[in-house]
Design a protein around this motif. Structure first.
Motif, PDB file in Angstrom:
ATOM      1  N   GLU A 293       0.852  -1.184   0.000  1.00 14.84           N
ATOM      2  CA  GLU A 293       0.000   0.000   0.000  1.00 14.84           C
ATOM      3  C   GLU A 293       0.889   1.236   0.000  1.00 14.84           C
ATOM      4  N   LEU A 316     -12.706  11.117   3.717  1.00 18.37           N
ATOM      5  CA  LEU A 316     -12.594  10.175   2.600  1.00 18.37           C
ATOM      6  C   LEU A 316     -11.593   9.071   2.919  1.00 18.37           C
ATOM      7  N   ASN A 320     -12.574   5.042   3.236  1.00 14.58           N
ATOM      8  CA  ASN A 320     -11.889   4.044   2.413  1.00 14.58           C
ATOM      9  C   ASN A 320     -10.940   3.157   3.207  1.00 14.58           C
ATOM     10  N   LYS A 322      -8.303   3.859   4.992  1.00 16.53           N
ATOM     11  CA  LYS A 322      -6.885   4.219   5.014  1.00 16.53           C
ATOM     12  C   LYS A 322      -6.463   4.874   6.326  1.00 16.53           C
TER      13      LYS A 322
END
Length: 424
Positions: A293, A316, A320, A322
């Protein structure tokens, strides 16, 4: 003969309540200041006949100069044409209606560009340093008596800065007042006069002794980079990589350095598969991770956000998977250590934030995400010496568990933090 550029200035936080008078004769004057001391705000006041309300300064123009030109910190904001040739031609057309003269000057300007490129190419494909060089070229094609430079050489290597100073600044020093505002202390050596701007003072200074960054002692890394006979170009006349090979094993923090236009940012795009090799290969692997990643911060950080605010970007990342929302308080604390208040910046569009504030905020946010590797393109851009030192300490802590690739023209910074270096 150009008259001196003079004005009266009051710094609102200064212990002196009265205005101070300043006079800049034709020549090169370099003003150093850390990010956020108000360099851009002062430039805006000096360049505009109608004075905006300033939070930091009061100013009274003594002499009225109509032809003040500004080279902006963000080179994208100054480029308006769809090809390099059209950009150069537009500047010439602002000076003359003589078609024959414009054509002659255009050919001369193309020959004097400080980077090799097909001038039919769109400026958007240029590196940050190449865009800066283009903006410097177009500014000096215009007739002017005063040029204000807003940290607009910060993407350039020391070698290229020296060339710019010799080719543009020194040749014009008897005819133009050039005032170069910079966040890099080492730029002071170029000035006929040297100045320092702080939140409370603006004064002439002597040479500064640069502080050395401590050398990082990193543990062995787990990432490997293999480049095999790489060939890539944006235009076939000027290949960026031509049968290029490189092997780097077990890096913890990889630095990629090189002159402007050498392909540093392009290499990042190839690593991220944003671009594809014409031929050859580029592979990144890790000893203990199969699906790597990767987080990436472009040299133009506002591109990561687009029309989003930082708050929207963080949400966001959380949506997602992250970023863990439990880390938001830690991010807030780390921002505070860099004199950035999250509540003050979270709802502001990226284009309305200073580049340094945006860059530091995004570095801290991305470094708290669950990426295995971060690629940061020009992470120290626009930062003063203390801000670079703070970031250096932050990276050393981050590298205890994670990995970095840093792309920069700042050889001194890269040498202090990286255990492996590729020089393009």
């Amino acid at each position: 003969m150009t008259e001196p550029f003079s004005f009266s200035l009051q710094i609102k936080k200064s212990k002196y309540l009265q205005f101070q008078d300043y006079k800049f004769s034709p020549g090169l004057h370099v003003i150093y200041g850390e990010s956020s001391v108000g360099k851009s705000e002062l430039i805006n006041l000096l360049a505009n006949e109608e004075q905006d309300k300033s939070a930091l300064f009061n100013i009274d123009r003594i002499n009225s100069q109509k032809d003040v030109k500004v080279i902006l910190q963000n080179p994208d904001l100054q480029i308006i044409s769809n090809t390099i040739e059209n950009e150069l031609a537009f500047s010439l057309e602002c000076n003359s209606n003589d078609t024959k003269f414009i054509r002659h000057q255009l050919n001369d300007a193309k020959n004097k560009l400080l980077f090799s490129v097909n001038t039919d190419r769109h400026p958007v494909t240029l590196s940050g340093g190449e865009k800066e060089l283009l903006n410097i070229s177009t500014t000096f094609l215009l007739t002017t008596s005063i040029i204000l430079i807003d940290d607009a050489l910060s993407f350039l290597s020391d070698k290229m800065k020296k060339i710019v100073v010799n080719q543009f600044f020194i040749k014009q020093q008897n005819e133009i007042v050039i005032i170069w505002f910079t966040s890099d202390e080492s730029d002071l050596k170029y000035g006929n006069t040297k100045w320092k701007l702080t939140p409370v003072e603006f004064s002439k200074i002597g040479p500064l002794q640069l502080n050395e960054l401590p050398k990082a002692n990193l543990q062995k890394g787990e990432f490997n980079l293999e480049i095999n006979k790489l060939y890539f170009h944006y235009d076939c006349k000027n290949p960026i990589f031509n049968d290029y090979s490189e092997l780097v094993n077990n890096f913890r923090c990889l630095g990629i350095i090189g002159n402007n236009g050498s392909g540093k940012s392009t290499l990042a795009s190839l690593l991220l598969e944003l671009e594809k090799p014409i031929s050859g290969s580029i592979k990144l692997n890790c000893t203990n991770i199969k699906d790597i990643e990767i987080g990436y911060l472009d040299q133009f950080p506002e591109k990561l956000l687009g029309i989003m605010t930082l708050e929207e970007f963080v949400q966001l990342l959380i949506i997602n998977g992250k970023l863990n929302s439990s880390l938001l308080s830690e991010i807030n604390s780390k921002l505070c250590l860099n004199n950035i208040a999250w509540e003050d910046i979270k709802d502001i569009l990226a284009l309305d934030l200073s580049w340094t504030t945006l860059r530091i905020a995004l570095i801290i946010i991305l470094s708290n995400c669950n990426y295995d590797l971060l690629i940061l393109d020009e992470p120290t851009f626009g930062m003063g010496s203390q801000q670079k030192l703070n970031l250096h300490s932050y990276f050393i802590s981050y590298l205890e568990k994670k990995h970095l690739i840093l792309i920069s023209h700042d050889h001194r910074y890269i040498s202090s933090i990286c255990d492996s270096i590729i020089k393009l």
